[in-house]
Motif scaffolding. Structure first.
Motif, PDB file in Angstrom:
ATOM      1  N   ARG A 104       0.815  -1.219   0.000  1.00  0.00           N
ATOM      2  CA  ARG A 104       0.000   0.000   0.000  1.00  0.00           C
ATOM      3  C   ARG A 104       0.847   1.267   0.000  1.00  0.00           C
ATOM      4  N   ASN A 105       1.919   1.296   0.778  1.00  0.00           N
ATOM      5  CA  ASN A 105       2.757   2.493   0.899  1.00  0.00           C
ATOM      6  C   ASN A 105       4.099   2.263   0.198  1.00  0.00           C
ATOM      7  N   VAL A 106       4.030   1.833  -1.054  1.00  0.00           N
ATOM      8  CA  VAL A 106       5.238   1.571  -1.836  1.00  0.00           C
ATOM      9  C   VAL A 106       5.621   2.814  -2.629  1.00  0.00           C
ATOM     10  N   CYS A 107       6.913   2.974  -2.823  1.00  0.00           N
ATOM     11  CA  CYS A 107       7.407   4.004  -3.739  1.00  0.00           C
ATOM     12  C   CYS A 107       8.513   3.369  -4.569  1.00  0.00           C
ATOM     13  N   ILE A 108       8.790   3.984  -5.700  1.00  0.00           N
ATOM     14  CA  ILE A 108       9.794   3.449  -6.625  1.00  0.00           C
ATOM     15  C   ILE A 108      10.825   4.527  -6.892  1.00  0.00           C
ATOM     16  N   GLU A 109      12.077   4.149  -6.852  1.00  0.00           N
ATOM     17  CA  GLU A 109      13.132   5.093  -7.231  1.00  0.00           C
ATOM     18  C   GLU A 109      13.197   5.149  -8.745  1.00  0.00           C
ATOM     19  N   ARG A 110      13.426   6.329  -9.273  1.00  0.00           N
ATOM     20  CA  ARG A 110      13.413   6.522 -10.725  1.00  0.00           C
ATOM     21  C   ARG A 110      14.417   5.639 -11.455  1.00  0.00           C
ATOM     22  N   ASP A 111      15.546   5.334 -10.815  1.00  0.00           N
ATOM     23  CA  ASP A 111      16.559   4.520 -11.498  1.00  0.00           C
ATOM     24  C   ASP A 111      16.400   3.025 -11.234  1.00  0.00           C
ATOM     25  N   HIS A 161      10.407  -8.919 -19.181  1.00  0.00           N
ATOM     26  CA  HIS A 161      10.014  -7.646 -19.786  1.00  0.00           C
ATOM     27  C   HIS A 161      10.428  -6.571 -18.787  1.00  0.00           C
ATOM     28  N   THR A 162      11.309  -5.679 -19.203  1.00  0.00           N
ATOM     29  CA  THR A 162      11.900  -4.696 -18.298  1.00  0.00           C
ATOM     30  C   THR A 162      11.204  -3.339 -18.400  1.00  0.00           C
ATOM     31  N   LEU A 163      10.906  -2.784 -17.231  1.00  0.00           N
ATOM     32  CA  LEU A 163      10.377  -1.420 -17.140  1.00  0.00           C
ATOM     33  C   LEU A 163      11.228  -0.660 -16.130  1.00  0.00           C
ATOM     34  N   MET A 164      11.568   0.553 -16.483  1.00  0.00           N
ATOM     35  CA  MET A 164      12.353   1.390 -15.578  1.00  0.00           C
ATOM     36  C   MET A 164      11.430   2.078 -14.568  1.00  0.00           C
ATOM     37  N   GLY A 165      12.000   2.448 -13.441  1.00  0.00           N
ATOM     38  CA  GLY A 165      11.246   3.163 -12.420  1.00  0.00           C
ATOM     39  C   GLY A 165      10.576   4.407 -12.965  1.00  0.00           C
ATOM     40  N   THR A 166      11.283   5.142 -13.824  1.00  0.00           N
ATOM     41  CA  THR A 166      10.704   6.366 -14.402  1.00  0.00           C
ATOM     42  C   THR A 166       9.401   6.067 -15.131  1.00  0.00           C
ATOM     43  N   GLU A 167       9.369   4.956 -15.867  1.00  0.00           N
ATOM     44  CA  GLU A 167       8.162   4.600 -16.613  1.00  0.00           C
ATOM     45  C   GLU A 167       7.034   4.177 -15.671  1.00  0.00           C
ATOM     46  N   LEU A 168       7.364   3.430 -14.632  1.00  0.00           N
ATOM     47  CA  LEU A 168       6.340   3.016 -13.671  1.00  0.00           C
ATOM     48  C   LEU A 168       5.742   4.234 -12.956  1.00  0.00           C
ATOM     49  N   ILE A 169       6.558   5.244 -12.736  1.00  0.00           N
ATOM     50  CA  ILE A 169       6.095   6.472 -12.079  1.00  0.00           C
ATOM     51  C   ILE A 169       5.292   7.339 -13.058  1.00  0.00           C
ATOM     52  N   ASP A 170       5.897   7.648 -14.201  1.00  0.00           N
ATOM     53  CA  ASP A 170       5.290   8.593 -15.143  1.00  0.00           C
ATOM     54  C   ASP A 170       4.117   8.010 -15.939  1.00  0.00           C
ATOM     55  N   ARG A 171       4.225   6.763 -16.344  1.00  0.00           N
ATOM     56  CA  ARG A 171       3.208   6.168 -17.212  1.00  0.00           C
ATOM     57  C   ARG A 171       2.144   5.383 -16.444  1.00  0.00           C
ATOM     58  N   PHE A 172       2.563   4.707 -15.377  1.00  0.00           N
ATOM     59  CA  PHE A 172       1.635   3.812 -14.684  1.00  0.00           C
ATOM     60  C   PHE A 172       1.164   4.354 -13.325  1.00  0.00           C
ATOM     61  N   GLY A 173       1.655   5.526 -12.942  1.00  0.00           N
ATOM     62  CA  GLY A 173       1.116   6.193 -11.773  1.00  0.00           C
ATOM     63  C   GLY A 173       1.613   5.734 -10.417  1.00  0.00           C
ATOM     64  N   TYR A 174       2.698   4.992 -10.372  1.00  0.00           N
ATOM     65  CA  TYR A 174       3.257   4.624  -9.075  1.00  0.00           C
ATOM     66  C   TYR A 174       3.971   5.833  -8.469  1.00  0.00           C
ATOM     67  N   ARG A 175       4.072   5.847  -7.164  1.00  0.00           N
ATOM     68  CA  ARG A 175       4.657   6.992  -6.447  1.00  0.00           C
ATOM     69  C   ARG A 175       6.187   6.944  -6.482  1.00  0.00           C
ATOM     70  N   GLU A 176       6.772   8.103  -6.722  1.00  0.00           N
ATOM     71  CA  GLU A 176       8.226   8.232  -6.678  1.00  0.00           C
ATOM     72  C   GLU A 176       8.675   8.328  -5.214  1.00  0.00           C
ATOM     73  N   CYS A 177       9.796   7.675  -4.902  1.00  0.00           N
ATOM     74  CA  CYS A 177      10.318   7.723  -3.535  1.00  0.00           C
ATOM     75  C   CYS A 177      10.808   9.126  -3.200  1.00  0.00           C
ATOM     76  N   PRO A 178      10.556   9.556  -1.966  1.00  0.00           N
ATOM     77  CA  PRO A 178      11.097  10.847  -1.542  1.00  0.00           C
ATOM     78  C   PRO A 178      12.616  10.769  -1.468  1.00  0.00           C
ATOM     79  N   ARG A 179      13.248  11.880  -1.688  1.00  0.00           N
ATOM     80  CA  ARG A 179      14.714  11.922  -1.606  1.00  0.00           C
ATOM     81  C   ARG A 179      15.126  11.732  -0.155  1.00  0.00           C
ATOM     82  N   THR A 180      16.223  11.000   0.031  1.00  0.00           N
ATOM     83  CA  THR A 180      16.705  10.761   1.401  1.00  0.00           C
ATOM     84  C   THR A 180      17.880  11.647   1.722  1.00  0.00           C
TER      85      THR A 180
END
Length: 180
Positions: A104-111, A161-180
């Motif tokens: 539920r509270n997942v985020c994905i790093e862009r890289d 089938h490979t998808l980058m974090g950027t695509e999962l965030i921008d295209r599929f609406g997953y949340r980007e991880c906050p910067r640490t």
């Protein structure tokens, strides 16, 4: 609850969970002891331990990136869904590791690099979107990603089938991880 402190089970909670990882029916039950029954020194050390404890780090996919058996990943998903704690998908995340998208509270790093494939049914020796493994995976993905994987027939084979974090965030609406 005022006046009560938890005491970890013998061997520690992590030890108990590791010992029963294959049996989902087991659980650890904390024991309780009234603070008033603790000696002043013990109470002082307990307070110091709480104050000096490091802040808990976010959960992470690191260490799980190569995938594995779905039954080994589901308890992690359940644990983080129950706690509501942040869980970061970082680095390479293959196969069963992508189950973490169901937290539920997942985020994905862009890289991050996520690698999907169809699940294999060992008993029937078949791979595809209708196997129990594939259904378990697809159920945990959001609708846009699920539709992409099915429409592209990416769940039909064991080929990644490979998808980058950027695509999962921008295209599929997953949340980007906050910067640490």
């Amino acid at each position: 609850m005022a006046g009560v402190a938890t005491v970890e089970p013998p061997g520690g909670t992590l030890h108990a969970l590791a010992a029963c990882a294959a049996d989902f029916r087991c659980e650890t039950k904390p024991r309780y002891r009234r603070l008033s029954s603790m000696k002043p020194r013990g109470l002082f050390l307990g307070v110091v331990a709480i104050i000096a404890s490091p802040v808990l780090a976010d959960g992470t996919s690191l260490g799980h990136g190569e995938g594995g058996r779905i039954v080994d990943f589901l308890p992690i998903v359940q644990q983080y869904n129950a706690s509501g704690e942040l869980f970061r998908i970082q680095g390479v995340c293959k196969s069963a590791c992508t189950l973490f998208l169901g937290i539920r509270n997942v985020c994905i790093e862009r890289d991050a690099t996520l690698m999907f494939h169809g699940g294999h049914d060992i008993q029937e020796n078949v791979t595809g979107p209708d196997t129990r493994a594939s259904r378990a995976m697809l159920y945990r993905f959001n609708e846009a990603l699920r539709q992409h994987l099915l429409d592209g027939h990416y769940m039909d084979t064991e080929e990644y089938h490979t998808l980058m974090g950027t695509e999962l965030i921008d295209r599929f609406g997953y949340r980007e991880c906050p910067r640490t």
